[in-house]
Design a protein around this motif. Sequence first.
Motif, PDB file in Angstrom:
ATOM      1  N   TYR A  47       3.830   0.829   2.451  1.00 59.79           N
ATOM      2  CA  TYR A  47       3.632  -0.117   3.538  1.00 59.79           C
ATOM      3  C   TYR A  47       3.396  -1.518   2.987  1.00 59.79           C
ATOM      4  O   TYR A  47       2.684  -1.694   1.995  1.00 59.79           O
ATOM      5  N   TRP A  75       0.948  -5.189   9.573  1.00 61.82           N
ATOM      6  CA  TRP A  75       1.525  -4.102   8.774  1.00 61.82           C
ATOM      7  C   TRP A  75       2.958  -3.824   9.190  1.00 61.82           C
ATOM      8  O   TRP A  75       3.330  -4.002  10.347  1.00 61.82           O
ATOM      9  N   ASN A  99      -4.175  -9.701  10.203  1.00 63.18           N
ATOM     10  CA  ASN A  99      -3.664  -8.687   9.300  1.00 63.18           C
ATOM     11  C   ASN A  99      -2.549  -7.919   9.994  1.00 63.18           C
ATOM     12  O   ASN A  99      -2.762  -7.364  11.081  1.00 63.18           O
ATOM     13  N   TYR A 112       0.850  -1.170   0.000  1.00 62.45           N
ATOM     14  CA  TYR A 112       0.000   0.000   0.000  1.00 62.45           C
ATOM     15  C   TYR A 112       0.899   1.237   0.000  1.00 62.45           C
ATOM     16  O   TYR A 112       2.089   1.158   0.310  1.00 62.45           O
ATOM     17  N   SER A 146       1.821  -5.320   3.844  1.00 67.12           N
ATOM     18  CA  SER A 146       0.768  -5.901   4.674  1.00 67.12           C
ATOM     19  C   SER A 146       0.654  -7.386   4.385  1.00 67.12           C
ATOM     20  O   SER A 146       0.769  -7.811   3.233  1.00 67.12           O
TER      21      SER A 146
END
Length: 115
Positions: A94, A105, A103, A37, A96
């Motif tokens: 980022y 990060w 989830n 992301y 992930s």
Amino acid sequence: QVQLVESGGGLVQPGGSLRLSCATSGITFTLYNMAWYRQAPGKQRDLVASITTAFKTNYVDSVKGRFTISRDNAKNTAYLQMDSLKPEDTAVYYCSGTWLGNNYWGQGTQVTVSS
């Protein structure tokens, strides 16, 4: 504990390339779908590219043909090869990882495209 650590960001001129890495630990990497992301100043965090456990990839239209996402299950690492970079690619990137309800990060790595 779970860690996702991005690296490879930096300052690059328009048209240049960077390769981001996302080294993971504390997870069974082969179970996780991975994604990159990015978030530009004042904007929301948006999906750039994703890769499934079966190595199926998906890209946002603005990076198709320029970015390549990959993964190395032996190294528990995901990558984002970024070519033909544009100023509008400037953002914090980022990584992930997602599996079922889990989830995670990374902390992000800055990419700045400027002459």
